[in-house]
Structures are given as structure tokens and as C-alpha cells.
Design a protein around this motif. Structure first.
Motif, PDB file in Angstrom:
ATOM      1  N   LEU A  94       0.874  -1.166   0.000  1.00  0.00           N
ATOM      2  CA  LEU A  94       0.000   0.000   0.000  1.00  0.00           C
ATOM      3  C   LEU A  94       0.913   1.218   0.000  1.00  0.00           C
ATOM      4  CD1 LEU A  94      -2.829   1.273   0.212  1.00  0.00           C
ATOM      5  CD2 LEU A  94      -2.580   1.153   2.692  1.00  0.00           C
ATOM      6  N   THR A  95       0.839   2.017  -1.039  1.00  0.00           N
ATOM      7  CA  THR A  95       1.789   3.127  -1.174  1.00  0.00           C
ATOM      8  C   THR A  95       1.322   4.377  -0.430  1.00  0.00           C
ATOM      9  OG1 THR A  95       0.860   3.745  -3.304  1.00  0.00           O
ATOM     10  CG2 THR A  95       2.793   2.300  -3.335  1.00  0.00           C
ATOM     11  N   ASP A  96       0.836   4.186   0.770  1.00  0.00           N
ATOM     12  CA  ASP A  96       0.615   5.280   1.712  1.00  0.00           C
ATOM     13  C   ASP A  96       1.830   5.288   2.632  1.00  0.00           C
ATOM     14  OD1 ASP A  96      -1.841   5.688   0.600  1.00  0.00           O
ATOM     15  OD2 ASP A  96      -2.995   5.039   2.324  1.00  0.00           O
ATOM     16  N   ASN A  97       2.195   6.437   3.153  1.00  0.00           N
ATOM     17  CA  ASN A  97       3.339   6.491   4.061  1.00  0.00           C
ATOM     18  C   ASN A  97       3.090   5.641   5.291  1.00  0.00           C
ATOM     19  OD1 ASN A  97       5.179   8.130   2.667  1.00  0.00           O
ATOM     20  ND2 ASN A  97       4.091   9.960   3.287  1.00  0.00           N
ATOM     21  N   PHE A  98       4.117   4.918   5.707  1.00  0.00           N
ATOM     22  CA  PHE A  98       4.046   4.044   6.870  1.00  0.00           C
ATOM     23  C   PHE A  98       3.749   4.845   8.136  1.00  0.00           C
ATOM     24  CE2 PHE A  98       6.103   2.056  10.521  1.00  0.00           C
ATOM     25  CZ  PHE A  98       5.534   0.795  10.484  1.00  0.00           C
ATOM     26  N   TYR A  99       2.885   4.290   8.980  1.00  0.00           N
ATOM     27  CA  TYR A  99       2.594   4.889  10.280  1.00  0.00           C
ATOM     28  C   TYR A  99       2.611   3.770  11.310  1.00  0.00           C
ATOM     29  CZ  TYR A  99       0.269   7.362  14.030  1.00  0.00           C
ATOM     30  OH  TYR A  99      -0.031   7.928  15.239  1.00  0.00           O
ATOM     31  N   PRO A 100       3.394   3.899  12.398  1.00  0.00           N
ATOM     32  CA  PRO A 100       3.559   2.789  13.337  1.00  0.00           C
ATOM     33  C   PRO A 100       2.286   2.368  14.064  1.00  0.00           C
ATOM     34  CG  PRO A 100       4.763   4.752  14.078  1.00  0.00           C
ATOM     35  CD  PRO A 100       4.206   5.057  12.733  1.00  0.00           C
ATOM     36  N   GLY A 101       1.267   3.189  14.111  1.00  0.00           N
ATOM     37  CA  GLY A 101       0.036   2.821  14.814  1.00  0.00           C
ATOM     38  C   GLY A 101      -0.957   2.024  13.988  1.00  0.00           C
ATOM     39  N   TRP A 102      -0.653   1.797  12.721  1.00  0.00           N
ATOM     40  CA  TRP A 102      -1.572   1.053  11.866  1.00  0.00           C
ATOM     41  C   TRP A 102      -1.710  -0.388  12.321  1.00  0.00           C
ATOM     42  CZ3 TRP A 102       0.293   2.424   6.260  1.00  0.00           C
ATOM     43  CH2 TRP A 102      -0.126   3.715   5.942  1.00  0.00           C
ATOM     44  N   GLN A 103      -2.831  -0.988  11.960  1.00  0.00           N
ATOM     45  CA  GLN A 103      -3.067  -2.408  12.193  1.00  0.00           C
ATOM     46  C   GLN A 103      -3.530  -3.015  10.878  1.00  0.00           C
ATOM     47  OE1 GLN A 103      -6.037  -2.532  15.245  1.00  0.00           O
ATOM     48  NE2 GLN A 103      -4.566  -2.238  16.885  1.00  0.00           N
ATOM     49  N   ALA A 104      -3.164  -4.265  10.658  1.00  0.00           N
ATOM     50  CA  ALA A 104      -3.587  -4.970   9.450  1.00  0.00           C
ATOM     51  C   ALA A 104      -4.163  -6.320   9.836  1.00  0.00           C
ATOM     52  CB  ALA A 104      -2.404  -5.163   8.502  1.00  0.00           C
ATOM     53  N   LYS A 161       1.351  -8.727  11.000  1.00  0.00           N
ATOM     54  CA  LYS A 161       2.391  -7.711  11.125  1.00  0.00           C
ATOM     55  C   LYS A 161       2.469  -6.858   9.859  1.00  0.00           C
ATOM     56  CE  LYS A 161       7.355  -7.288  12.060  1.00  0.00           C
ATOM     57  NZ  LYS A 161       7.315  -6.273  13.087  1.00  0.00           N
ATOM     58  N   ILE A 162       2.731  -5.569  10.063  1.00  0.00           N
ATOM     59  CA  ILE A 162       2.951  -4.652   8.951  1.00  0.00           C
ATOM     60  C   ILE A 162       4.451  -4.372   8.875  1.00  0.00           C
ATOM     61  CG2 ILE A 162       2.557  -2.326   8.065  1.00  0.00           C
ATOM     62  CD1 ILE A 162      -0.119  -2.334   9.473  1.00  0.00           C
ATOM     63  N   TYR A 163       4.988  -4.485   7.680  1.00  0.00           N
ATOM     64  CA  TYR A 163       6.414  -4.198   7.454  1.00  0.00           C
ATOM     65  C   TYR A 163       6.542  -2.870   6.697  1.00  0.00           C
ATOM     66  CZ  TYR A 163       7.096  -9.042   8.719  1.00  0.00           C
ATOM     67  OH  TYR A 163       7.121 -10.233   9.392  1.00  0.00           O
ATOM     68  N   ARG A 164       7.459  -2.046   7.139  1.00  0.00           N
ATOM     69  CA  ARG A 164       7.743  -0.832   6.365  1.00  0.00           C
ATOM     70  C   ARG A 164       8.530  -1.276   5.142  1.00  0.00           C
ATOM     71  NH1 ARG A 164      10.697   4.559   8.543  1.00  0.00           N
ATOM     72  NH2 ARG A 164      12.590   3.531   7.879  1.00  0.00           N
ATOM     73  N   ALA A 165       8.088  -0.814   3.982  1.00  0.00           N
ATOM     74  CA  ALA A 165       8.668  -1.284   2.727  1.00  0.00           C
ATOM     75  C   ALA A 165       9.138  -0.101   1.883  1.00  0.00           C
ATOM     76  CB  ALA A 165       7.641  -2.086   1.956  1.00  0.00           C
ATOM     77  N   ASP A 166      10.166  -0.351   1.075  1.00  0.00           N
ATOM     78  CA  ASP A 166      10.676   0.644   0.138  1.00  0.00           C
ATOM     79  C   ASP A 166      10.890   1.994   0.832  1.00  0.00           C
ATOM     80  OD1 ASP A 166      10.585  -1.309  -1.788  1.00  0.00           O
ATOM     81  OD2 ASP A 166       8.687  -0.638  -2.625  1.00  0.00           O
ATOM     82  N   TYR A 167      11.409   1.901   2.054  1.00  0.00           N
ATOM     83  CA  TYR A 167      11.818   3.009   2.900  1.00  0.00           C
ATOM     84  C   TYR A 167      10.662   3.782   3.548  1.00  0.00           C
ATOM     85  CZ  TYR A 167      14.863   6.637   4.730  1.00  0.00           C
ATOM     86  OH  TYR A 167      15.557   7.478   5.572  1.00  0.00           O
ATOM     87  N   THR A 168       9.529   3.931   2.874  1.00  0.00           N
ATOM     88  CA  THR A 168       8.499   4.798   3.429  1.00  0.00           C
ATOM     89  C   THR A 168       7.077   4.272   3.385  1.00  0.00           C
ATOM     90  OG1 THR A 168       7.727   7.096   3.421  1.00  0.00           O
ATOM     91  CG2 THR A 168       8.109   6.086   1.288  1.00  0.00           C
ATOM     92  N   PHE A 169       6.827   3.123   2.739  1.00  0.00           N
ATOM     93  CA  PHE A 169       5.444   2.635   2.582  1.00  0.00           C
ATOM     94  C   PHE A 169       5.119   1.510   3.548  1.00  0.00           C
ATOM     95  CE2 PHE A 169       6.782   4.065  -1.718  1.00  0.00           C
ATOM     96  CZ  PHE A 169       6.018   5.210  -1.743  1.00  0.00           C
TER      97      PHE A 169
END
Length: 168
Positions: free
Chosen positions: A142-152, A160-168
Motif C-alpha cells: 500500500l503506497t501510503d506512508n508508513f505509520y507505526p500505529g496502523w493495524q492490518a 504484522k505490517i512491514y515498512r517497505a521501500d523506505y516509506t510505505f
């Protein structure tokens, strides 16, 4: 500050596709005609001239990636290495995901060709609902900026959500 305008110096960069840049506004200093595509600067296989008024031109990026897509392959790199890889000319974000940590579970190698459907059904300020249909495991980007409070959640179970491509 606060502008949505940027100056792009590398029109061939795959980062434009990953960042969802669908249109580029260009200034043609000396247009020859009312429809003077600058395909020497914006190659026709990647860009299509969709509008021109006097010296102003708008090009559509034909290779822009969707906001959500599926990838099977990944590499684990450090933050600085991720940036260098993203800026390099041989990175294809639609094929390989760059992660900062090893995933808890690696996707199995995909078997042959498959049809993957990603459907963004709901997108609100605080909730995104995406449905996928795939025959093998992979990573949903998902090419929205990563936010640590998100849940999937996958099929109702938190994942678990992984930060990908530095910012997504």
C-alpha cells in the motif's frame, strides 16, 4: 512549503511509478506546433502527451503503479542501502520489495502464472479495506506512508505490517 509541485530531473526513474506520479507538467520553451510532443525528453513508451496549451504540456505516465499491488520477491537491506537501491537504475518496485527486517514468514515460490486482483473497496481517513485474490502468498504493498500505529488483518486475524521501500 505545502506545495504539491516538484521539479523532476530524472523522468526515467522507477520511483515516479512507485510514488504514484501519474501526470507531469512540462514547459516547452519553443513549441513547433499546437501538439509538439517532446518524446526525446519523455519517451513515448513511458509517457503520453495528453494536453498542450501554448508552452504548457501535460504528460501521462503510462507505467504508474496502482496505489495497492502484490509482490512476491523481497530483499532485506539497511535504511541507507534501501535509499541507494531505490535511486539506482536497476530497481523495479513492481517486482521486488525492499524490507528493513526479515519477515516472520517468507512467501512460497509462486507456481507459474497467476491472476492477482487487488480491489480497494473502502478508503477513509482512518480505514482502508483491500480485498485480494491470489493462489500464492506474497506481500500487499500500500503506497501510503508508513505509520507505526496502523493495524492490518488477514481474514480477520491481525498480521504484522512491514515498512517497505523506505516509506510505505
Amino acid at each position: 512549503l505545502g506545495s504539491r509541485w516538484v521539479i523532476v530531473n530524472r523522468h526515467e526513474s522507477p520511483l515516479l511509478n512507485l510514488l504514484g506520479v501519474k501526470y507531469l507538467l512540462s514547459h516547452n520553451a519553443e513549441p513547433v506546433s499546437d501538439w509538439d510532443a517532446q518524446y526525446f525528453k519523455y519517451p513515448e513508451e513511458k509517457y503520453k502527451l495528453v494536453f498542450q496549451y501554448e508552452r504548457s504540456q501535460i504528460y501521462e505516465n503510462r507505467q504508474v503503479l496502482p496505489r495497492a499491488f502484490f509482490v512476491h520477491d523481497f530483499r532485506v537491506l539497511g535504511g541507507e542501502q534501501i535509499l541507494k537501491t531505490l535511486m539506482g537504475g536497476d530497481f523495479f518496485p513492481q517486482k521486488t520489495l525492499l524490507l528493513e527486517e526479515q519477515p516472520e514468514r517468507e512467501p512460497e515460490a509462486k507456481q507459474g502464472l497467476e491472476q492477482i486482483t487487488v480491489n480497494e473497496e473502502v478508503y477513509f481517513q482512518n480505514k482502508v479495506l483491500i480485498k485480494t485474490d491470489s493462489f500464492s502468498d506474497g506481500f500487499l504493498i500500500l503506497t501510503d506512508n508508513f505509520y507505526p500505529g496502523w493495524q492490518a488483518f488477514i481474514d480477520g486475524e491481525q498480521t504484522k505490517i512491514y515498512r517497505a521501500d523506505y516509506t510505505f
